[in-house]
Motif scaffolding. Structure first.
Motif, mmCIF file in Angstrom:
data_model
loop_
_atom_site.group_PDB
_atom_site.id
_atom_site.type_symbol
_atom_site.label_atom_id
_atom_site.label_comp_id
_atom_site.label_asym_id
_atom_site.label_seq_id
_atom_site.Cartn_x
_atom_site.Cartn_y
_atom_site.Cartn_z
ATOM 1 N N UNK A 89 9.060 57.920 50.661
ATOM 2 C CA UNK A 89 7.844 57.952 49.849
ATOM 3 C C UNK A 89 8.040 57.138 48.572
ATOM 4 N N UNK A 90 9.209 57.275 47.965
ATOM 5 C CA UNK A 90 9.531 56.529 46.752
ATOM 6 C C UNK A 90 9.591 55.030 47.038
ATOM 7 N N UNK A 91 10.282 54.651 48.111
ATOM 8 C CA UNK A 91 10.440 53.235 48.442
ATOM 9 C C UNK A 91 9.099 52.580 48.760
ATOM 10 N N UNK A 92 8.235 53.293 49.454
ATOM 11 C CA UNK A 92 6.918 52.739 49.801
ATOM 12 C C UNK A 92 6.081 52.460 48.552
ATOM 13 N N UNK A 93 6.332 53.210 47.485
ATOM 14 C CA UNK A 93 5.542 53.066 46.257
ATOM 15 C C UNK A 93 6.226 52.181 45.222
#
Length: 421
Positions: A290-294
């Motif tokens: 989730x962090x990497x996608x954002x």
């Protein structure tokens, strides 16, 4: 008294150029390009202002590169320098022509509809001047070297532009003796990285005629060093099934932090002496994707704007990681294909189009550690009340951004397993 150093960052981008055929490459007339790089550039003036727009493009490129790097080796540590890669390819663009050149520059996130090629190279020139600015607080050196077969006759314009725009040097090498050429290149990188990267080149294509190398050497001191007496053995949880033993550094002090509830992560900024700071980003367990996608420059800008100073106890593992990336594969995924094929037009190098890039690689080394027991007694200790502060413990996979506060150039990493050799 010695100071605690961290991190030591050594970053190398390298391109191998080979001939399409060996029949005509050594016989041609040297006809310089008509463009005069000495002309006054319309954006010249304040060095930072002259290169700030290129930093934004490089940041976009950085987050694209991050996704490619973590996809190339999922579950592995990553660390890289986007500006090393983009500088090496921008230098390559100096010798590229036509569609080949356009693909390379567009691959670096430049909009050629609104940007001149001259503008790009001049901006890299100003950026390299800023990054190479000597200072007592941060040791940072950036360089470019073009190793060229001694039988090649490079265009005089290329030689002048490499020296003027990229502060580069051209070395005449005997690529007919691949063992000798390989040793010369490896020795050069070993010297430029102060002996930390010993063998950047393990093999050399027998048809190689040019190798372009970009390197960055970065060494900084924490503003408030960790006390080596506080370092202890602890466990780092690689995933739900695997834990490894690490040496965990700890410090109780005042740091700028931010808790991003939307992305379920903690952000801690740890400053160096000088104009550089590291952002450590710890996602909640299970929230890394989730962090990497954002992860975008807007997200990072929001974090930096939201940081607030508070007392915490921070735990960070000592580590030494090496990242190596196949840039040819990554750039071809981006649509940069001509420069790696027989359609390559690198006639800006020798006046002949029969040279192509056979291999492109980037190697980066990051070391985070204390340096000697003298770190136990240091100037700049925080005077703290007798209470227990909240703790932020980097004991599972986290992200790391090292940001030059003046130019906003970043180095990026993902720490999955600090114990990995």
């Amino acid at each position: 008294m010695r100071k605690a150093t961290l991190p030591l960052c050594l970053l190398v981008a390298m391109l191998h150029l080979t001939v399409h055929s060996l029949t005509h490459i050594y016989h041609h007339n040297d006809k310089p390009n008509a463009t005069d790089p000495q002309e006054q550039h319309p954006r010249e003036g304040d060095p930072l202002e002259s290169c700030q727009w290129i930093v934004h493009s490089n940041t976009d490129f950085a987050f694209w590169f991050y996704r490619q790097a973590t996809t190339q080796e999922p579950g592995k540590n990553s660390f890289f320098s986007p500006v090393s890669v983009s500088t090496a390819f921008a230098l390559l663009a100096l010798g590229s022509r036509a569609n080949c050149q356009a693909q390379v520059l567009e691959g670096l996130a430049f909009n050629l509809a609104s940007t001149w090629e001259e503008e790009i190279h001049n901006s890299f020139h100003h950026l390299l001047l800023l990054l190479n600015c000597p200072g007592s607080q941060v040791q940072l050196s950036v360089g470019n070297t073009l190793f060229m077969d001694k039988y090649l006759k490079p265009l005089k314009t290329l030689l002048k532009d490499i020296k003027k725009l990229y502060k580069g040097q051209v070395v005449s090498s005997n690529f007919q003796d691949s063992t000798e050429a390989k040793k010369e290149i490896n020795d050069h990188i070993k010297n430029k990285t102060h002996g930390n990267i010993i063998q950047i080149l393990k093999d050399l294509d027998p048809n190689t005629v040019v190798v372009i190398v970009n390197y960055i050497y970065f060494k900084a001191y924490w503003e408030n060093p960790f006390n080596i007496n506080g370092t202890h053995k602890d466990y780092f949880h690689v995933n739900a099934k695997t834990s490894v033993e690490v040496k965990m550094m700890t410090r109780d002090g005042f740091y700028k932090t931010y808790s991003d509830r939307n992305l379920s992560c903690e952000v801690v900024q740890i400053p160096y002496k000088g104009d550089v700071a590291a952002l450590f980003i710890l996602p909640s367990e299970g929230k890394m994707k989730q962090l990497e996608d954002a992860l975008t420059k807007d997200t990072v800008a929001k974090w930096e704007k939201s940081l607030e100073r508070q007392r915490i106890e921070v735990y960070i593992p000592k580590l030494s990681i090496l990242g190596t990336y196949d840039l040819k594969k990554m750039f071809m995924n981006l649509g940069v294909t001509d420069v790696f094929s027989d359609r390559a037009d690198l006639s800006g190098i020798t006046g002949k189009p029969d040279v192509k890039v056979s291999k492109a690689a980037h190697t980066a080394l990051l070391k985070i550690h204390e340096n000697g027991t003298e770190a136990a007694a240091f100037i700049g200790t925080d005077f703290l009340p007798h209470s227990v502060p909240p703790a932020v413990k980097f004991s599972h996979p986290f992200l790391l951004l090292i940001v030059d506060q003046y130019t906003q150039i970043i180095l990026m990493g993902k720490i999955v397993n600090p114990a990995e050799k």
